[in-house]
Design a protein around this motif. Structure first.
Motif, PDB file in Angstrom:
ATOM      1  N   ALA A   1       4.053   5.628  -5.466  1.00  0.00           N
ATOM      2  CA  ALA A   1       4.085   5.645  -6.925  1.00  0.00           C
ATOM      3  C   ALA A   1       3.126   6.695  -7.471  1.00  0.00           C
ATOM      4  O   ALA A   1       3.455   7.439  -8.405  1.00  0.00           O
ATOM      5  CB  ALA A   1       3.730   4.256  -7.461  1.00  0.00           C
ATOM      6  N   ALA A   2       1.939   6.776  -6.885  1.00  0.00           N
ATOM      7  CA  ALA A   2       0.964   7.758  -7.336  1.00  0.00           C
ATOM      8  C   ALA A   2       1.447   9.182  -7.083  1.00  0.00           C
ATOM      9  O   ALA A   2       1.222  10.088  -7.897  1.00  0.00           O
ATOM     10  CB  ALA A   2      -0.372   7.519  -6.636  1.00  0.00           C
TER      11      ALA A   2
ATOM     12  N   ASP B   1       0.828  -1.205   0.000  1.00  0.00           N
ATOM     13  CA  ASP B   1       0.000   0.000   0.000  1.00  0.00           C
ATOM     14  C   ASP B   1       0.863   1.256   0.000  1.00  0.00           C
ATOM     15  O   ASP B   1       0.559   2.246  -0.681  1.00  0.00           O
ATOM     16  CB  ASP B   1      -0.929  -0.002   1.218  1.00  0.00           C
ATOM     17  CG  ASP B   1      -2.044  -1.032   1.111  1.00  0.00           C
ATOM     18  OD1 ASP B   1      -2.344  -1.458  -0.025  1.00  0.00           O
ATOM     19  OD2 ASP B   1      -2.600  -1.418   2.153  1.00  0.00           O
TER      20      ASP B   1
ATOM     21  N   MET C   1       8.712   1.161  -7.753  1.00  0.00           N
ATOM     22  CA  MET C   1       8.710   1.614  -6.368  1.00  0.00           C
ATOM     23  C   MET C   1       8.831   0.437  -5.408  1.00  0.00           C
ATOM     24  O   MET C   1       9.487   0.544  -4.361  1.00  0.00           O
ATOM     25  CB  MET C   1       7.435   2.402  -6.082  1.00  0.00           C
ATOM     26  CG  MET C   1       7.412   3.060  -4.713  1.00  0.00           C
ATOM     27  SD  MET C   1       8.743   4.278  -4.465  1.00  0.00           S
ATOM     28  CE  MET C   1       8.120   5.636  -5.443  1.00  0.00           C
ATOM     29  N   LEU C   2       8.206  -0.699  -5.740  1.00  0.00           N
ATOM     30  CA  LEU C   2       8.361  -1.887  -4.909  1.00  0.00           C
ATOM     31  C   LEU C   2       9.828  -2.300  -4.805  1.00  0.00           C
ATOM     32  O   LEU C   2      10.300  -2.706  -3.741  1.00  0.00           O
ATOM     33  CB  LEU C   2       7.533  -3.035  -5.477  1.00  0.00           C
ATOM     34  CG  LEU C   2       6.019  -2.969  -5.268  1.00  0.00           C
ATOM     35  CD1 LEU C   2       5.328  -4.018  -6.139  1.00  0.00           C
ATOM     36  CD2 LEU C   2       5.666  -3.173  -3.801  1.00  0.00           C
TER      37      LEU C   2
ATOM     38  N   ASP D   1       4.607   1.701 -10.203  1.00  0.00           N
ATOM     39  CA  ASP D   1       4.416   0.975  -8.956  1.00  0.00           C
ATOM     40  C   ASP D   1       5.426  -0.160  -8.807  1.00  0.00           C
ATOM     41  O   ASP D   1       5.979  -0.369  -7.731  1.00  0.00           O
ATOM     42  CB  ASP D   1       2.988   0.419  -8.898  1.00  0.00           C
ATOM     43  CG  ASP D   1       2.703  -0.283  -7.588  1.00  0.00           C
ATOM     44  OD1 ASP D   1       2.399   0.399  -6.601  1.00  0.00           O
ATOM     45  OD2 ASP D   1       2.801  -1.526  -7.548  1.00  0.00           O
ATOM     46  N   ARG D   2       5.672  -0.889  -9.898  1.00  0.00           N
ATOM     47  CA  ARG D   2       6.596  -2.031  -9.828  1.00  0.00           C
ATOM     48  C   ARG D   2       8.013  -1.576  -9.520  1.00  0.00           C
ATOM     49  O   ARG D   2       8.768  -2.267  -8.807  1.00  0.00           O
ATOM     50  CB  ARG D   2       6.551  -2.820 -11.149  1.00  0.00           C
ATOM     51  CG  ARG D   2       7.305  -4.134 -11.123  1.00  0.00           C
ATOM     52  CD  ARG D   2       6.774  -5.060 -10.023  1.00  0.00           C
ATOM     53  NE  ARG D   2       7.555  -6.278  -9.926  1.00  0.00           N
ATOM     54  CZ  ARG D   2       8.726  -6.371  -9.331  1.00  0.00           C
ATOM     55  NH1 ARG D   2       9.277  -5.284  -8.776  1.00  0.00           N
ATOM     56  NH2 ARG D   2       9.361  -7.523  -9.261  1.00  0.00           N
TER      57      ARG D   2
ATOM     58  N   ALA E   1       3.865   1.487  -1.247  1.00  0.00           N
ATOM     59  CA  ALA E   1       4.466   1.582  -2.576  1.00  0.00           C
ATOM     60  C   ALA E   1       3.480   2.164  -3.581  1.00  0.00           C
ATOM     61  O   ALA E   1       3.842   3.000  -4.421  1.00  0.00           O
ATOM     62  CB  ALA E   1       4.953   0.213  -3.030  1.00  0.00           C
ATOM     63  N   ALA E   2       2.219   1.743  -3.513  1.00  0.00           N
ATOM     64  CA  ALA E   2       1.213   2.244  -4.446  1.00  0.00           C
ATOM     65  C   ALA E   2       0.976   3.738  -4.242  1.00  0.00           C
ATOM     66  O   ALA E   2       0.868   4.505  -5.214  1.00  0.00           O
ATOM     67  CB  ALA E   2      -0.089   1.466  -4.268  1.00  0.00           C
ATOM     68  N   LYS E   3       0.899   4.179  -2.998  1.00  0.00           N
ATOM     69  CA  LYS E   3       0.696   5.601  -2.713  1.00  0.00           C
ATOM     70  C   LYS E   3       1.918   6.418  -3.139  1.00  0.00           C
ATOM     71  O   LYS E   3       1.785   7.517  -3.684  1.00  0.00           O
ATOM     72  CB  LYS E   3       0.410   5.798  -1.224  1.00  0.00           C
ATOM     73  CG  LYS E   3      -0.933   5.222  -0.776  1.00  0.00           C
ATOM     74  CD  LYS E   3      -1.114   5.355   0.728  1.00  0.00           C
ATOM     75  CE  LYS E   3      -2.419   4.737   1.189  1.00  0.00           C
ATOM     76  NZ  LYS E   3      -2.583   4.780   2.667  1.00  0.00           N
TER      77      LYS E   3
END
Length: 243
Positions: free
Chosen positions: A67-68, A61, A77-78, A74-75, A63-65
């Protein structure tokens, strides 16, 4: 890692244009500001053994935030976040932030998206990213060192993958960041973990500004490169903090 490869065409154009005018007085090169370490949110129970890859170490979660907020895939950022968690566990004295890795990733390949490439769920970047032949025409001359096994070129070496390692450097620093048992410079996780390990080796404690600059210079010794990495790293960190 490369030696000023992306910067050569731009510098060459600048030199050609400057020949038409009076040369300006030389100025002091800009010094890159060492960015503050940005820390990701780790997974609830990050497990290094058995090794399952960088993405399992960071909170999805977060990572998704992040990335946004930053525009980083997103990938990617992970991988950046996972590598920072990995280093914090395995080499805490390094003090490597995910934002420094992201700054390098932007400078090298726009986070694995240059020329239409993208990062798959398994971390593999397709189509593969290959730099120009290091034949001395606009870069340092580096004859083939791997018989084309890593870069597909049996005459000259090329920088390879989203973090642009030359074959000799990859042989020394390549790492399995994805947990698939393979070491592939075209795998984003592998390349990011190799970069993290190299930076810690080259700079030691990266919370010390001079050490951070030394590590970046070891990766790419062009002064504008360090400034670019710094600016992106600071911006990304600020974006996440305010996003």
């Amino acid at each position: 890692m490369r030696r000023s490869l992306l910067l050569v065409p731009a510098l060459a154009v600048a030199l050609v244009l400057s020949g038409c005018t009076t040369s300006p007085e030389p100025s002091e090169p800009e010094t890159a500001e060492a960015p503050a370490k940005a820390t990701p949110e780790a997974a609830i129970a990050p497990v290094v053994e058995p090794w399952a890859g960088l993405p399992t170490l960071v909170d999805a979660d977060w990572a998704a935030k992040a990335a946004a907020a930053t525009g980083i895939p997103d990938r990617a950022m992970l991988a950046y976040g996972g590598a920072a968690v990995y280093v914090a566990n395995q080499n805490p004295g390094c003090n490597l932030g995910w934002n420094t890795l992201a700054g390098i990733g932007e400078m090298e390949s726009h986070h694995g998206t240059i020329d239409g490439s993208s990062i798959g769920a398994d971390g593999l970047v397709t189509p593969p990213i290959l730099g120009i032949a290091l034949d001395g025409s606009s870069t340092n001359e580096i004859p083939d060192s791997d018989q084309g096994a890593i870069d597909g070129d049996a005459k000259w070496d090329r920088a390879v993958g989203p973090l642009q390692f030359i074959p000799d450097s990859w042989r020394n620093w390549g790492a399995d960041g994805s947990g698939d048992g393979k070491v592939d410079p075209q795998n984003f996780d592998d390349a990011v973990l190799a970069t993290a390990n190299y930076l810690c080796h080259a700079g030691g404690d990266l919370s010390v500004p001079d050490n951070w600059r030394m590590a970046i210079a070891a990766y790419n010794d062009a002064a504008p490169y360090a400034v670019g990495v710094s600016e992106y790293a600071i911006r990304y960190s600020n974006d996440v903090a305010t996003g």
